[in-house]
Scaffold this active site. Sequence first.
Site, short mmCIF file in Angstrom:
data_model
loop_
_atom_site.label_atom_id
_atom_site.label_comp_id
_atom_site.label_asym_id
_atom_site.label_seq_id
_atom_site.Cartn_x
_atom_site.Cartn_y
_atom_site.Cartn_z
N HIS A 162 0.84 -1.20 0.00
CA HIS A 162 0.00 0.00 0.00
C HIS A 162 0.87 1.25 0.00
O HIS A 162 1.82 1.37 0.79
CB HIS A 162 -0.93 0.00 1.21
N GLU A 165 1.68 3.44 3.06
CA GLU A 165 2.32 2.69 4.14
C GLU A 165 3.82 2.54 3.85
O GLU A 165 4.46 1.56 4.22
CB GLU A 165 1.62 1.34 4.30
N ASP A 253 -5.85 -6.35 -2.73
CA ASP A 253 -7.17 -6.91 -3.02
C ASP A 253 -7.16 -7.60 -4.39
O ASP A 253 -8.20 -7.78 -5.01
CB ASP A 253 -8.25 -5.81 -3.04
N HIS A 306 2.55 -4.13 6.77
CA HIS A 306 1.59 -3.06 6.53
C HIS A 306 1.56 -2.14 7.76
O HIS A 306 2.25 -2.38 8.75
CB HIS A 306 0.19 -3.63 6.30
N TYR A 346 -10.80 -10.20 2.27
CA TYR A 346 -10.40 -11.27 1.37
C TYR A 346 -9.48 -10.73 0.28
O TYR A 346 -9.24 -9.53 0.18
CB TYR A 346 -11.63 -11.91 0.72
N GLU A 365 0.55 -5.54 10.91
CA GLU A 365 0.11 -4.14 10.91
C GLU A 365 0.93 -3.36 11.94
O GLU A 365 0.65 -3.35 13.13
CB GLU A 365 -1.39 -4.06 11.24
#
Length: 395
Positions: A162, A165, A253, A306, A346, A365
Amino acid sequence: MKVKTRSGDTLWHYSGLFMVPINLIIDSNPTINPNSLQIGQEIQIPGFIAKAYNLKKGDTLWKLSEARHLSVDALLLLNQHINSNQLTVGQTILIPSRVITPVVNGKRKYTYEALTDDVKSLQIIFPFIKVNTIGNTVLGKPIQEIRLGKGTKKVHFNASFHANEWITSGILMSLLNYFLLSLTNVKPIRRLQTMPLYQSVDISIVPMVNPDGVNLVLSGPPENIREQVIRINRGSTDFSGWKANISGVDLNDQFPAKWEDEKERSPEKSPARRDYPGEAPLTEPEAIAMADLTRKRNFNRVLAFHTQGEEFYWGFEGLEPPQSSALAKEFSRVSGYKSVQYIESYAGYKDWFIQDFRRPGFTIEMGKGINPLPLTQFDEIFEEVLGIYLAALYM
Protein backbone atom coordinates in the site's frame (compact mmCIF):
# COMPACT_ATOMS: atom_id res chain seq x y z
CA MET A 1 35.97 -3.96 -0.45
CA LYS A 2 37.99 -5.49 -3.27
CA VAL A 3 41.49 -6.92 -2.96
CA LYS A 4 43.80 -8.62 -5.45
CA THR A 5 45.29 -11.98 -4.63
CA ARG A 6 49.02 -12.47 -4.15
CA SER A 7 51.10 -15.60 -4.36
CA GLY A 8 50.14 -17.95 -1.54
CA ASP A 9 46.94 -16.09 -0.56
CA THR A 10 43.82 -18.06 0.35
CA LEU A 11 40.27 -17.08 1.23
CA TRP A 12 40.90 -18.63 4.64
CA HIS A 13 43.82 -16.23 5.12
CA TYR A 14 41.56 -13.31 4.26
CA SER A 15 38.96 -14.59 6.74
CA GLY A 16 41.52 -14.51 9.54
CA LEU A 17 43.04 -11.25 8.36
CA PHE A 18 39.76 -9.35 8.45
CA MET A 19 37.89 -11.53 10.99
CA VAL A 20 35.03 -12.16 8.57
CA PRO A 21 33.35 -15.60 8.43
CA ILE A 22 34.82 -17.64 5.59
CA ASN A 23 31.41 -18.67 4.25
CA LEU A 24 30.48 -15.01 3.70
CA ILE A 25 33.69 -14.46 1.72
CA ILE A 26 33.00 -17.57 -0.38
CA ASP A 27 29.39 -16.47 -0.98
CA SER A 28 30.59 -12.98 -1.95
CA ASN A 29 32.73 -14.49 -4.71
CA PRO A 30 30.53 -17.11 -6.39
CA THR A 31 32.64 -17.33 -9.56
CA ILE A 32 35.90 -17.95 -7.66
CA ASN A 33 37.21 -21.44 -6.92
CA PRO A 34 38.24 -21.08 -3.25
CA ASN A 35 40.73 -23.93 -3.60
CA SER A 36 42.52 -22.52 -6.62
CA LEU A 37 43.11 -18.78 -6.47
CA GLN A 38 45.04 -17.15 -9.27
CA ILE A 39 47.47 -14.27 -8.69
CA GLY A 40 45.78 -10.97 -9.45
CA GLN A 41 42.23 -12.25 -9.06
CA GLU A 42 39.85 -9.69 -7.60
CA ILE A 43 38.23 -10.85 -4.36
CA GLN A 44 35.40 -9.11 -2.52
CA ILE A 45 35.68 -8.86 1.27
CA PRO A 46 32.22 -8.29 2.80
CA GLY A 47 31.69 -5.88 5.65
CA PHE A 48 34.59 -3.59 4.75
CA ILE A 49 35.23 -0.50 2.67
CA ALA A 50 38.62 0.85 1.58
CA LYS A 51 39.23 4.43 2.72
CA ALA A 52 41.87 6.71 1.25
CA TYR A 53 44.39 8.08 3.76
CA ASN A 54 47.14 10.67 3.26
CA LEU A 55 50.29 9.75 5.15
CA LYS A 56 51.50 12.13 7.84
CA LYS A 57 54.94 12.67 9.30
CA GLY A 58 55.96 9.68 11.40
CA ASP A 59 53.39 7.30 9.92
CA THR A 60 54.41 3.71 9.34
CA LEU A 61 52.27 0.77 8.27
CA TRP A 62 52.90 -0.78 11.67
CA LYS A 63 51.66 2.32 13.54
CA LEU A 64 48.64 2.67 11.27
CA SER A 65 47.65 -0.98 11.65
CA GLU A 66 48.22 -0.98 15.43
CA ALA A 67 45.98 2.08 15.88
CA ARG A 68 43.20 0.41 13.93
CA HIS A 69 43.56 -3.11 15.36
CA LEU A 70 44.56 -4.44 11.94
CA SER A 71 47.31 -6.72 10.73
CA VAL A 72 50.09 -5.03 8.76
CA ASP A 73 49.38 -7.62 6.08
CA ALA A 74 45.88 -6.18 5.68
CA LEU A 75 47.47 -2.87 4.68
CA LEU A 76 50.01 -4.58 2.44
CA LEU A 77 47.23 -6.48 0.69
CA LEU A 78 45.38 -3.27 -0.18
CA ASN A 79 48.53 -1.35 -1.12
CA GLN A 80 50.59 -3.77 -3.19
CA HIS A 81 51.90 -0.92 -5.35
CA ILE A 82 53.75 0.85 -2.53
CA ASN A 83 57.18 0.27 -1.03
CA SER A 84 56.56 0.00 2.70
CA ASN A 85 60.16 1.05 3.42
CA GLN A 86 59.90 4.27 1.42
CA LEU A 87 56.71 5.97 2.56
CA THR A 88 56.44 9.72 1.98
CA VAL A 89 54.40 12.42 3.66
CA GLY A 90 51.26 13.13 1.64
CA GLN A 91 51.30 9.76 -0.09
CA THR A 92 47.82 8.26 -0.42
CA ILE A 93 47.22 4.69 0.72
CA LEU A 94 44.10 2.63 1.26
CA ILE A 95 43.06 1.51 4.73
CA PRO A 96 40.47 -1.23 5.25
CA SER A 97 37.62 0.05 7.40
CA ARG A 98 35.14 -2.29 9.04
CA VAL A 99 31.51 -1.22 8.58
CA ILE A 100 29.87 -1.29 12.00
CA THR A 101 27.02 1.21 11.58
CA PRO A 102 23.99 1.05 9.25
CA VAL A 103 24.29 2.36 5.72
CA VAL A 104 20.53 2.24 5.15
CA ASN A 105 18.76 5.46 6.07
CA GLY A 106 15.24 4.15 6.44
CA LYS A 107 14.05 6.89 8.76
CA ARG A 108 13.12 9.38 6.05
CA LYS A 109 10.56 9.84 3.30
CA TYR A 110 11.42 6.54 1.71
CA THR A 111 10.93 7.00 -2.02
CA TYR A 112 11.75 4.45 -4.69
CA GLU A 113 14.95 6.39 -5.41
CA ALA A 114 15.95 6.23 -1.74
CA LEU A 115 15.35 2.48 -1.78
CA THR A 116 17.39 2.02 -4.95
CA ASP A 117 20.34 3.96 -3.50
CA ASP A 118 20.25 1.92 -0.29
CA VAL A 119 20.09 -1.38 -2.19
CA LYS A 120 23.17 -0.38 -4.19
CA SER A 121 25.04 0.54 -1.00
CA LEU A 122 24.19 -2.81 0.58
CA GLN A 123 25.32 -4.67 -2.55
CA ILE A 124 28.73 -2.98 -2.38
CA ILE A 125 29.37 -3.66 1.31
CA PHE A 126 27.61 -7.03 1.58
CA PRO A 127 28.21 -8.69 -1.83
CA PHE A 128 26.89 -12.03 -0.60
CA ILE A 129 23.36 -10.67 -1.08
CA LYS A 130 21.79 -11.06 -4.50
CA VAL A 131 19.40 -8.53 -6.07
CA ASN A 132 16.88 -9.66 -8.66
CA THR A 133 14.19 -7.86 -10.66
CA ILE A 134 10.94 -9.80 -10.32
CA GLY A 135 8.84 -7.58 -12.57
CA ASN A 136 8.05 -3.97 -13.42
CA THR A 137 5.43 -1.53 -12.23
CA VAL A 138 2.77 0.14 -14.36
CA LEU A 139 5.23 3.00 -14.96
CA GLY A 140 8.10 0.61 -15.67
CA LYS A 141 10.01 0.75 -12.39
CA PRO A 142 11.85 -2.52 -11.60
CA ILE A 143 10.46 -4.32 -8.56
CA GLN A 144 13.49 -5.55 -6.65
CA GLU A 145 13.97 -8.67 -4.58
CA ILE A 146 16.92 -9.09 -2.21
CA ARG A 147 17.94 -12.65 -1.49
CA LEU A 148 20.43 -14.11 0.99
CA GLY A 149 21.06 -17.24 3.02
CA LYS A 150 22.01 -20.81 2.25
CA GLY A 151 19.30 -22.90 3.85
CA THR A 152 16.35 -24.92 2.67
CA LYS A 153 13.71 -23.11 4.75
CA LYS A 154 12.34 -20.32 2.56
CA VAL A 155 11.08 -17.20 4.35
CA HIS A 156 9.73 -14.19 2.48
CA PHE A 157 9.14 -10.61 3.67
CA ASN A 158 7.60 -7.75 1.72
CA ALA A 159 6.56 -4.14 2.34
CA SER A 160 4.64 -1.26 0.77
CA PHE A 161 1.87 -3.18 -0.93
CA HIS A 162 0.00 0.00 0.00
CA ALA A 163 1.38 3.35 -1.14
CA ASN A 164 0.78 5.42 1.99
CA GLU A 165 2.32 2.69 4.14
CA TRP A 166 5.78 3.53 2.74
CA ILE A 167 7.34 3.59 6.23
CA THR A 168 7.25 -0.23 6.08
CA SER A 169 9.91 -0.19 3.33
CA GLY A 170 12.31 1.85 5.43
CA ILE A 171 11.68 -0.45 8.39
CA LEU A 172 12.25 -3.64 6.38
CA MET A 173 15.45 -2.33 4.78
CA SER A 174 16.72 -1.26 8.21
CA LEU A 175 15.99 -4.72 9.61
CA LEU A 176 17.95 -6.26 6.75
CA ASN A 177 20.90 -3.90 7.29
CA TYR A 178 20.94 -4.72 11.02
CA PHE A 179 20.98 -8.43 10.21
CA LEU A 180 23.81 -8.04 7.68
CA LEU A 181 25.94 -6.10 10.17
CA SER A 182 25.39 -8.86 12.71
CA LEU A 183 26.67 -11.44 10.21
CA THR A 184 29.85 -9.64 9.12
CA ASN A 185 30.75 -8.44 12.62
CA VAL A 186 29.86 -11.78 14.26
CA LYS A 187 27.69 -10.06 16.85
CA PRO A 188 24.39 -11.51 18.10
CA ILE A 189 21.07 -9.69 17.99
CA ARG A 190 19.18 -9.95 21.26
CA ARG A 191 21.56 -12.73 22.31
CA LEU A 192 20.70 -14.67 19.16
CA GLN A 193 23.57 -15.75 16.89
CA THR A 194 22.59 -14.93 13.32
CA MET A 195 25.04 -17.07 11.34
CA PRO A 196 23.02 -20.26 12.02
CA LEU A 197 19.99 -18.42 10.60
CA TYR A 198 21.94 -17.46 7.47
CA GLN A 199 23.03 -21.07 7.06
CA SER A 200 19.58 -22.56 7.56
CA VAL A 201 17.25 -20.07 5.83
CA ASP A 202 16.81 -18.82 2.27
CA ILE A 203 15.62 -15.25 2.87
CA SER A 204 13.64 -13.33 0.25
CA ILE A 205 12.79 -9.64 0.67
CA VAL A 206 10.74 -7.43 -1.65
CA PRO A 207 11.12 -4.10 0.15
CA MET A 208 8.74 -2.08 -2.05
CA VAL A 209 5.92 -3.86 -3.91
CA ASN A 210 4.28 -0.61 -5.04
CA PRO A 211 7.00 1.91 -6.04
CA ASP A 212 4.71 3.99 -8.30
CA GLY A 213 2.20 4.44 -5.49
CA VAL A 214 4.85 5.25 -2.89
CA ASN A 215 6.34 7.96 -5.07
CA LEU A 216 2.87 9.34 -5.78
CA VAL A 217 2.20 9.78 -2.06
CA LEU A 218 5.63 11.26 -1.33
CA SER A 219 6.40 13.25 -4.46
CA GLY A 220 3.12 13.76 -6.31
CA PRO A 221 2.07 12.49 -9.75
CA PRO A 222 4.29 12.46 -12.84
CA GLU A 223 3.30 15.31 -15.13
CA ASN A 224 2.25 13.04 -18.01
CA ILE A 225 -0.45 11.31 -15.94
CA ARG A 226 -1.22 14.12 -13.50
CA GLU A 227 -4.81 14.73 -14.64
CA GLN A 228 -5.65 11.03 -14.73
CA VAL A 229 -4.37 10.43 -11.18
CA ILE A 230 -6.09 13.52 -9.77
CA ARG A 231 -9.34 12.33 -11.34
CA ILE A 232 -8.99 8.95 -9.64
CA ASN A 233 -8.27 10.87 -6.41
CA ARG A 234 -11.64 12.62 -6.78
CA GLY A 235 -10.12 15.91 -7.82
CA SER A 236 -7.77 16.24 -4.86
CA THR A 237 -4.03 16.89 -5.06
CA ASP A 238 -3.59 15.50 -1.53
CA PHE A 239 -2.40 11.92 -2.03
CA SER A 240 -1.76 11.06 1.62
CA GLY A 241 -4.77 8.70 1.62
CA TRP A 242 -3.69 6.84 -1.54
CA LYS A 243 -3.14 3.07 -1.02
CA ALA A 244 -3.53 1.75 -4.58
CA ASN A 245 -1.05 1.39 -7.40
CA ILE A 246 -0.79 4.22 -9.90
CA SER A 247 -3.76 2.80 -11.87
CA GLY A 248 -6.06 3.01 -8.87
CA VAL A 249 -6.12 -0.72 -8.07
CA ASP A 250 -5.56 -1.90 -4.49
CA LEU A 251 -2.77 -4.46 -4.85
CA ASN A 252 -3.69 -6.26 -1.64
CA ASP A 253 -7.17 -6.91 -3.02
CA GLN A 254 -5.82 -8.48 -6.22
CA PHE A 255 -5.31 -12.11 -5.27
CA PRO A 256 -7.60 -15.04 -6.15
CA ALA A 257 -8.71 -15.88 -2.62
CA LYS A 258 -12.45 -15.13 -2.45
CA TRP A 259 -11.72 -12.20 -4.77
CA GLU A 260 -15.34 -12.18 -5.95
CA ASP A 261 -16.51 -11.66 -2.36
CA GLU A 262 -14.10 -8.78 -1.91
CA LYS A 263 -15.25 -7.28 -5.21
CA GLU A 264 -18.86 -7.49 -4.07
CA ARG A 265 -18.26 -5.95 -0.65
CA SER A 266 -15.94 -3.17 -1.82
CA PRO A 267 -17.57 0.27 -2.00
CA GLU A 268 -15.30 1.12 -4.95
CA LYS A 269 -16.48 -0.10 -8.37
CA SER A 270 -13.93 1.74 -10.48
CA PRO A 271 -10.30 2.87 -10.02
CA ALA A 272 -9.90 4.67 -6.70
CA ARG A 273 -7.23 5.69 -4.25
CA ARG A 274 -7.98 2.58 -2.16
CA ASP A 275 -10.10 -0.59 -1.93
CA TYR A 276 -10.77 -1.11 -5.65
CA PRO A 277 -9.84 -4.76 -6.38
CA GLY A 278 -9.69 -4.38 -10.17
CA GLU A 279 -11.78 -6.02 -12.87
CA ALA A 280 -10.33 -9.47 -12.15
CA PRO A 281 -7.69 -11.05 -9.93
CA LEU A 282 -4.04 -10.51 -10.85
CA THR A 283 -4.52 -7.87 -13.51
CA GLU A 284 -1.85 -5.51 -12.17
CA PRO A 285 1.84 -6.05 -12.96
CA GLU A 286 2.91 -5.60 -9.33
CA ALA A 287 0.49 -8.27 -8.08
CA ILE A 288 1.42 -10.58 -10.95
CA ALA A 289 5.11 -10.21 -10.08
CA MET A 290 4.46 -11.14 -6.44
CA ALA A 291 2.33 -14.15 -7.38
CA ASP A 292 4.91 -15.37 -9.90
CA LEU A 293 7.75 -15.00 -7.38
CA THR A 294 5.79 -16.86 -4.72
CA ARG A 295 4.94 -19.74 -7.02
CA LYS A 296 8.50 -19.95 -8.31
CA ARG A 297 10.15 -19.95 -4.89
CA ASN A 298 7.56 -22.06 -3.07
CA PHE A 299 8.08 -20.20 0.22
CA ASN A 300 7.59 -21.95 3.56
CA ARG A 301 6.14 -18.80 5.13
CA VAL A 302 5.47 -15.20 4.14
CA LEU A 303 5.16 -11.95 6.09
CA ALA A 304 3.65 -8.84 4.51
CA PHE A 305 4.42 -5.59 6.38
CA HIS A 306 1.59 -3.06 6.53
CA THR A 307 0.43 -0.26 8.86
CA GLN A 308 -1.33 0.32 11.24
CA GLY A 309 -2.87 -1.22 14.37
CA GLU A 310 -0.09 -3.00 16.30
CA GLU A 311 -1.65 -6.35 15.43
CA PHE A 312 -1.25 -9.09 12.87
CA TYR A 313 -3.55 -11.44 10.96
CA TRP A 314 -2.69 -15.06 10.31
CA GLY A 315 -5.79 -17.07 9.35
CA PHE A 316 -7.89 -17.57 6.24
CA GLU A 317 -11.01 -19.72 6.01
CA GLY A 318 -9.54 -22.29 8.41
CA LEU A 319 -6.90 -23.26 5.84
CA GLU A 320 -3.91 -22.13 7.88
CA PRO A 321 -1.73 -25.00 9.23
CA PRO A 322 -1.24 -25.70 12.98
CA GLN A 323 2.25 -24.17 12.80
CA SER A 324 0.68 -20.76 12.19
CA SER A 325 -0.74 -20.70 15.71
CA ALA A 326 2.67 -21.39 17.29
CA LEU A 327 4.28 -18.67 15.18
CA ALA A 328 1.50 -16.23 16.07
CA LYS A 329 2.04 -16.80 19.80
CA GLU A 330 5.76 -16.13 19.44
CA PHE A 331 5.24 -13.06 17.24
CA SER A 332 2.86 -11.63 19.84
CA ARG A 333 5.27 -12.39 22.68
CA VAL A 334 8.29 -10.71 21.09
CA SER A 335 6.46 -7.67 19.72
CA GLY A 336 3.53 -7.00 22.02
CA TYR A 337 1.27 -6.97 18.96
CA LYS A 338 -2.24 -8.42 19.14
CA SER A 339 -2.70 -11.77 17.40
CA VAL A 340 -5.85 -11.85 15.23
CA GLN A 341 -6.71 -15.08 13.47
CA TYR A 342 -9.60 -13.95 11.26
CA ILE A 343 -10.85 -10.66 9.87
CA GLU A 344 -13.58 -10.01 7.31
CA SER A 345 -11.26 -9.23 4.45
CA TYR A 346 -10.40 -11.27 1.37
CA ALA A 347 -8.19 -11.31 -1.73
CA GLY A 348 -5.05 -10.31 0.15
CA TYR A 349 -1.58 -11.68 -0.51
CA LYS A 350 -1.41 -13.66 2.74
CA ASP A 351 -4.97 -14.97 2.14
CA TRP A 352 -3.97 -16.34 -1.23
CA PHE A 353 -0.73 -17.79 0.12
CA ILE A 354 -2.54 -19.64 2.92
CA GLN A 355 -5.24 -20.85 0.53
CA ASP A 356 -2.95 -22.09 -2.25
CA PHE A 357 0.06 -23.29 -0.25
CA ARG A 358 -1.53 -24.19 3.12
CA ARG A 359 1.47 -22.68 4.88
CA PRO A 360 1.84 -19.84 7.42
CA GLY A 361 1.10 -16.38 6.07
CA PHE A 362 0.98 -13.14 8.06
CA THR A 363 -0.09 -9.55 7.58
CA ILE A 364 1.82 -7.46 10.13
CA GLU A 365 0.11 -4.14 10.91
CA MET A 366 2.93 -2.02 12.34
CA GLY A 367 2.51 1.07 14.49
CA LYS A 368 -0.66 2.88 15.42
CA GLY A 369 -2.43 6.00 14.18
CA ILE A 370 -3.44 7.40 10.80
CA ASN A 371 -1.57 6.47 7.64
CA PRO A 372 0.95 7.59 6.62
CA LEU A 373 2.38 7.03 10.09
CA PRO A 374 4.81 9.74 11.24
CA LEU A 375 8.52 9.00 11.25
CA THR A 376 8.54 9.71 14.99
CA GLN A 377 7.22 6.15 15.37
CA PHE A 378 10.06 4.63 13.34
CA ASP A 379 12.41 3.61 16.17
CA GLU A 380 9.63 2.11 18.29
CA ILE A 381 8.24 0.14 15.33
CA PHE A 382 11.72 -1.11 14.45
CA GLU A 383 12.24 -2.54 17.94
CA GLU A 384 8.78 -4.16 17.94
CA VAL A 385 9.14 -5.77 14.54
CA LEU A 386 12.77 -6.85 15.01
CA GLY A 387 11.53 -9.67 17.25
CA ILE A 388 9.04 -10.79 14.60
CA TYR A 389 11.74 -10.73 11.90
CA LEU A 390 14.06 -12.93 13.97
CA ALA A 391 11.30 -15.29 15.11
CA ALA A 392 10.17 -15.79 11.49
CA LEU A 393 13.68 -17.03 10.69
CA TYR A 394 14.51 -19.21 13.69
CA MET A 395 11.19 -20.95 14.43
